[in-house]
Write an enzyme that holds these catalytic residues in place. Sequence first.
Site, mmCIF file in Angstrom:
data_model
loop_
_atom_site.group_PDB
_atom_site.id
_atom_site.type_symbol
_atom_site.label_atom_id
_atom_site.label_comp_id
_atom_site.label_asym_id
_atom_site.label_seq_id
_atom_site.Cartn_x
_atom_site.Cartn_y
_atom_site.Cartn_z
ATOM 1 N N HIS A 23 0.877 -1.189 0.000
ATOM 2 C CA HIS A 23 0.000 0.000 0.000
ATOM 3 C C HIS A 23 0.906 1.228 0.000
ATOM 4 O O HIS A 23 1.401 1.632 1.051
ATOM 5 C CB HIS A 23 -0.868 0.035 1.259
ATOM 6 C CG HIS A 23 -1.793 -1.142 1.408
ATOM 7 N ND1 HIS A 23 -3.121 -1.104 1.030
ATOM 8 C CD2 HIS A 23 -1.597 -2.389 1.908
ATOM 9 C CE1 HIS A 23 -3.696 -2.277 1.293
ATOM 10 N NE2 HIS A 23 -2.790 -3.074 1.823
ATOM 11 N N HIS A 60 -9.102 -9.950 0.503
ATOM 12 C CA HIS A 60 -8.971 -9.764 1.951
ATOM 13 C C HIS A 60 -10.112 -10.579 2.565
ATOM 14 O O HIS A 60 -11.270 -10.170 2.532
ATOM 15 C CB HIS A 60 -9.091 -8.286 2.320
ATOM 16 C CG HIS A 60 -8.918 -8.023 3.786
ATOM 17 N ND1 HIS A 60 -7.899 -7.247 4.296
ATOM 18 C CD2 HIS A 60 -9.615 -8.447 4.865
ATOM 19 C CE1 HIS A 60 -7.985 -7.208 5.619
ATOM 20 N NE2 HIS A 60 -9.027 -7.923 5.983
ATOM 21 N N ASP A 96 2.322 -6.915 2.689
ATOM 22 C CA ASP A 96 1.180 -6.075 3.064
ATOM 23 C C ASP A 96 1.681 -4.764 3.687
ATOM 24 O O ASP A 96 1.129 -4.282 4.681
ATOM 25 C CB ASP A 96 0.238 -6.804 4.028
ATOM 26 C CG ASP A 96 -1.106 -6.089 4.170
ATOM 27 O OD1 ASP A 96 -1.366 -5.127 3.429
ATOM 28 O OD2 ASP A 96 -1.889 -6.497 5.049
ATOM 29 N N ASN A 155 -6.695 0.760 -2.353
ATOM 30 C CA ASN A 155 -7.380 1.585 -1.343
ATOM 31 C C ASN A 155 -6.649 2.905 -1.124
ATOM 32 O O ASN A 155 -6.352 3.303 -0.009
ATOM 33 C CB ASN A 155 -7.563 0.807 -0.026
ATOM 34 C CG ASN A 155 -6.260 0.316 0.575
ATOM 35 O OD1 ASN A 155 -5.273 0.124 -0.127
ATOM 36 N ND2 ASN A 155 -6.254 0.113 1.881
ATOM 37 N N HIS A 214 -2.795 -12.384 3.067
ATOM 38 C CA HIS A 214 -2.397 -12.403 4.486
ATOM 39 C C HIS A 214 -3.136 -13.384 5.405
ATOM 40 O O HIS A 214 -3.836 -12.980 6.324
ATOM 41 C CB HIS A 214 -2.477 -11.000 5.091
ATOM 42 C CG HIS A 214 -3.663 -10.178 4.649
ATOM 43 N ND1 HIS A 214 -4.953 -10.643 4.691
ATOM 44 C CD2 HIS A 214 -3.723 -8.916 4.156
ATOM 45 C CE1 HIS A 214 -5.758 -9.687 4.239
ATOM 46 N NE2 HIS A 214 -5.043 -8.638 3.911
HETATM 47 O O1 DOR Z 1 -4.045 -3.547 8.460
HETATM 48 C C1 DOR Z 1 -4.362 -3.270 7.319
HETATM 49 N N1 DOR Z 1 -3.973 -2.118 6.762
HETATM 50 N N2 DOR Z 1 -5.117 -4.134 6.623
HETATM 51 C C2 DOR Z 1 -5.654 -3.792 5.440
HETATM 52 O O2 DOR Z 1 -6.369 -4.590 4.885
HETATM 53 C C3 DOR Z 1 -5.415 -2.454 4.855
HETATM 54 C C4 DOR Z 1 -4.162 -1.890 5.366
HETATM 55 C C5 DOR Z 1 -3.990 -0.423 5.080
HETATM 56 O O3 DOR Z 1 -4.228 -0.029 3.933
HETATM 57 O O4 DOR Z 1 -3.603 0.327 5.969
HETATM 58 ZN ZN ZN Z 2 -3.255 -5.003 2.432
#
Ligand code: DOR
Ligand code: ZN
Length: 416
Positions: free
Chosen positions: A56, A171, A284, A88, A218
Site C-alpha cells: 500500500h 482480503h 502487506d 485503497n 495475508h
Molecule cells: O491492516 C491493514 N492495513 N489491513 C488492510 O487490509 C489495509 C491496510 C492499510 O491499507 O492500511
Molecule cells: Zn493489504
Amino acid sequence: MDVVEGKLFYQGRLQKACVGIEDGRIVSVRKVLDGDEHHDFGDRLVLPGAVDPHVHFRDPGSTHKEDFSSGSLSALHGGVTCVLDMPNTVPPVIDAPSLQEKREAVAGRSWVDYGLFGGISPRTDVASMASCHAYKVFMGSSTQSVLLSEERDLARALEAVGRTGKVVSVHAEEEGMLQRMDERSLRDHEACRPREAELRAVERLMQYRSQARINVCHVSCPESLSLLKGSGMSFEVTPHHMLLDSSMDLGAWGKVNPPLRRRADREALFAAFCSGDIPMLATDHAPHAHEEKERGFGEAPSGIPGVETGYAMMLALVKRGFMPLEVLMRAACSVPARTFGLNKGEIAEGRDADLVVVDPRQLTRISARRLHGKCGWTPYEGREALFPQAVFLRGRLVLRDGASVTERSGREVEHA
Ligand code: DOR
Ligand code: ZN
C-alpha cells in the site's frame, strides 16, 4: 552484453556462474561469459529480486504516510524489484477513470517495477478496468477499504474476474463476524476480528475457486492453511503474521488487519513457511504516520510497514538455518511472479534481469533510522536482516554499496 558474476541462485541451487544481460533481459547463464561491462561479485550471492504482491504505497491521496517514490525506494533497498500496489488509495481505484488517475499520478516516480490493482465495489464494472494488473476484493472492512461482502455481489464480481483471466486477491475476513467495541490492546483487536471470520470467508471463497483465479491475502491462522491446501487457490502470508503476535508489547504499532494472533499461531505459520508449504510471501506494507499510530489504541489505524524489511529478514533467517534458500526463493520470487504473470522472479534465460547481490557475512540489525519509507518506524527494530549491496533492475545497476545510483526507472509491468 553485460555480465554479472557471482554465486547465482540458478536451477534451484547456488552455483558460481555468470549472467549475460541484453536489453534488460537475461540472455544466457554460463560458467564463463565475456561482456562489455563485467560486474564481478566474487563469492557474494546473486539472487532474483523479490516480487511483493501486496503493498500500500498511499499514492495518490495519503502521501503524508508514503508516496510512490518513498515506498518504491524502500522496496529497492529491501531487494524488492517489483511490487503490486493496492487500490485503497484516495480516491479508491474502483473504475476506469480512478485507475487512469492513479496511473498518471505515479508514472515516472517509481524506483522499482510495479503493477496496479483494481478494487471491486458492488458497482464496479470489472471488464472496464481490464488494464489493471489484478483485482482486489475486501470481504471485510479495513483501512480505507471498499467493501464487497454480499453474496450476489461477490458471485457477480468473481464471475466477471474469471472472464478476464486475471487474478483476484481477496482480503478474507467475514464482515458480519467483525465486532466493533472499545479496543485497548492487541488482544482486544484480535477478539474483535476472530479467526472464525477468516475461516468463514475462506470457506465462502471455496465455492468460486474454479470460476476465478483467487488469491487469499495475508493468512493469519494455521486453520486457514488446512482449508487452502489443495484448494486450487493461491495464498500469501506476511512477515508480521509469522514473526509478531498479540502477546508482544507492541500496542497500536502492532494493530493490523487481519490481526496478529497467538504465539502458537505465528509459530505454526512460520513452520509451514520454512517447510515450503506457503506459496507466497507478501509484506502487506501498510505504513501510517507516527501521529496516527499514537492516537490511542482504539483510534489508531491498522497497518504495519514492511516492504523494506520482509525479504531482508527472511534472508537472515535463511542464513541462520531456519529454512533452505530454495524455499524463500520460491515464496518471495518465483511463485509470486508466476501467479501474477510477471516475467520476473527467477534467474533464467528470457526473464527480466532483476538481480539482488547479497553478502551473507554482512548481517545487520534493522534500525528505523536507516530505512527509506516515509513513516519512520518499524516493529522489527533490532532484528537481523541481510540487505542487498547491489540491485539491478532490468539489467541496470540501480543500487550500489547500499545506495541508489541512478534516476528512477521503475515501469508499470505487463502480463508475461
Ligand atoms: O491492516 C491493514 N492495513 N489491513 C488492510 O487490509 C489495509 C491496510 C492499510 O491499507 O492500511
Ligand atoms: Zn493489504
